[in-house]
Design an enzyme around this catalytic site. Structure first.
Site, short mmCIF file in Angstrom:
data_model
loop_
_atom_site.label_atom_id
_atom_site.label_comp_id
_atom_site.label_asym_id
_atom_site.label_seq_id
_atom_site.Cartn_x
_atom_site.Cartn_y
_atom_site.Cartn_z
N GLU A 1 85.40 15.72 39.56
CA GLU A 1 84.36 15.35 38.59
C GLU A 1 83.68 16.59 38.02
OE1 GLU A 1 83.97 12.42 37.49
OE2 GLU A 1 84.74 11.07 39.02
N ASN B 1 83.90 17.93 34.15
CA ASN B 1 82.70 18.14 33.34
C ASN B 1 82.70 19.53 32.70
OD1 ASN B 1 81.49 15.68 33.69
ND2 ASN B 1 79.95 16.36 35.17
N ARG C 1 84.59 8.49 27.93
CA ARG C 1 84.05 9.00 29.19
C ARG C 1 83.14 7.92 29.76
NH1 ARG C 1 87.41 11.65 30.84
NH2 ARG C 1 85.98 12.21 32.50
#
Lengths: 114, 151
Positions: free
Chosen positions: B48, B52, B106
């Protein structure tokens, strides 16, 4: 990552294997969309049992496809047995849109016309 | 507290490196003998944070992502840094379902997943300079630290 497709009546089963992350999200999206536009498809089962990894990019893929399945008047369900992937499904709130089952037969029973 | 082991990895912000980064983090953390579930938690959170950095930090332009892992007796600290655009409002960015890129499908769940799978997540960011996300986790029956964030 791979996705294999099969049909049971008007239900499309999309069986994922490997790892679903941002890197493979675009590929997964395009591959499922190509199947969705086929006239035989109404409902979709996302079979995640073959996935060894999924992060929140996978949620984006599933929710995006769900929107299109609904536009076509269909329903969707998920099959998942991996506890970590299940946890992501739970915290994402996606289970409010699509029920999750442990086995394919349970998912098929829940969808009409399968 | 001094780490018992430490490593630093630099890689380009390519999406193929998401898998690379989480595999490396998991392999390094394995020294602490975590359970399979704990290891899966680390892989997910690292994935994650790196995603990002690629999507939001560098907005799919090429840049360098740095990952530092520090091992302690029963815990790990993983720092993931980009020198990208930074986050204007960290509190907003960390809210469940918030995403600055809905057009890219997203889910807006990245930070929520990190917080759910790790004990603590710290975010430091300056617009125009970049972002550092630090993930903390104690293995075994260690104390559970509360969720926290720094601005």
């Amino acid at each position: 990552m791979e996705i294999r497709f099969s049909n049971r009546g008007s239900t499309l089963i999309a069986a994922f294997s490997g790892e679903l992350d941002h890197h493979f999200a675009e590929y997964a999206r395009e591959k499922i969309e190509r199947e969705l536009i086929k006239a035989t498809t109404r409902n979709v089962i996302f079979d995640l049992t073959g996935l060894s990894f999924m992060d929140s990019s996978g949620i984006g893929v599933l929710v995006g496809r769900y929107a299109n399945i609904r536009k076509l008047g269909g329903k969707a369900a998920i099959i998942c047995s991996n506890s970590r992937i299940r946890k992501i499904l739970e915290i994402s709130g996606i289970l409010k849109l699509m029920p999750v089952y442990g086995e394919l037969n349970d998912a098929l029973r829940a969808l009409p016309g399968a | 507290m001094q780490p018992v082991n430490e490593m630093k990895l630099e890689f380009l912000s390519k999406s193929s490196n998401e898998a690379f980064a989480r595999v490396v983090a998991a392999a390094f953390v394995s020294q602490l003998d975590p359970t399979i579930e704990e290891l899966a938690d680390v892989r997910t959170a690292v994935s994650e944070a790196v995603t990002n950095a690629i999507i939001h930090g560098y907005e799919n332009e090429t840049g360098i992502i740095t990952m530092v892992c520090r091992l302690y007796d029963k815990s790990v600290e993983i720092e993931i840094t980009d020198n990208g655009k930074g986050i204007e409002d960290i509190e907003l960015a960390m809210q469940p379902l918030y995403t600055s890129k809905p057009e890219m499908e997203r889910s807006g769940m990245g930070f929520t997943v990190m917080e759910s799978f790790m004990d603590r997540v710290k975010v430091r960011s300056k617009p125009g300079e970049g972002t550092t996300v630090t993930l903390y986790k104690t293995f075994g029956s260690g104390e559970r630290a509360g969720k926290n964030q720094d601005k």
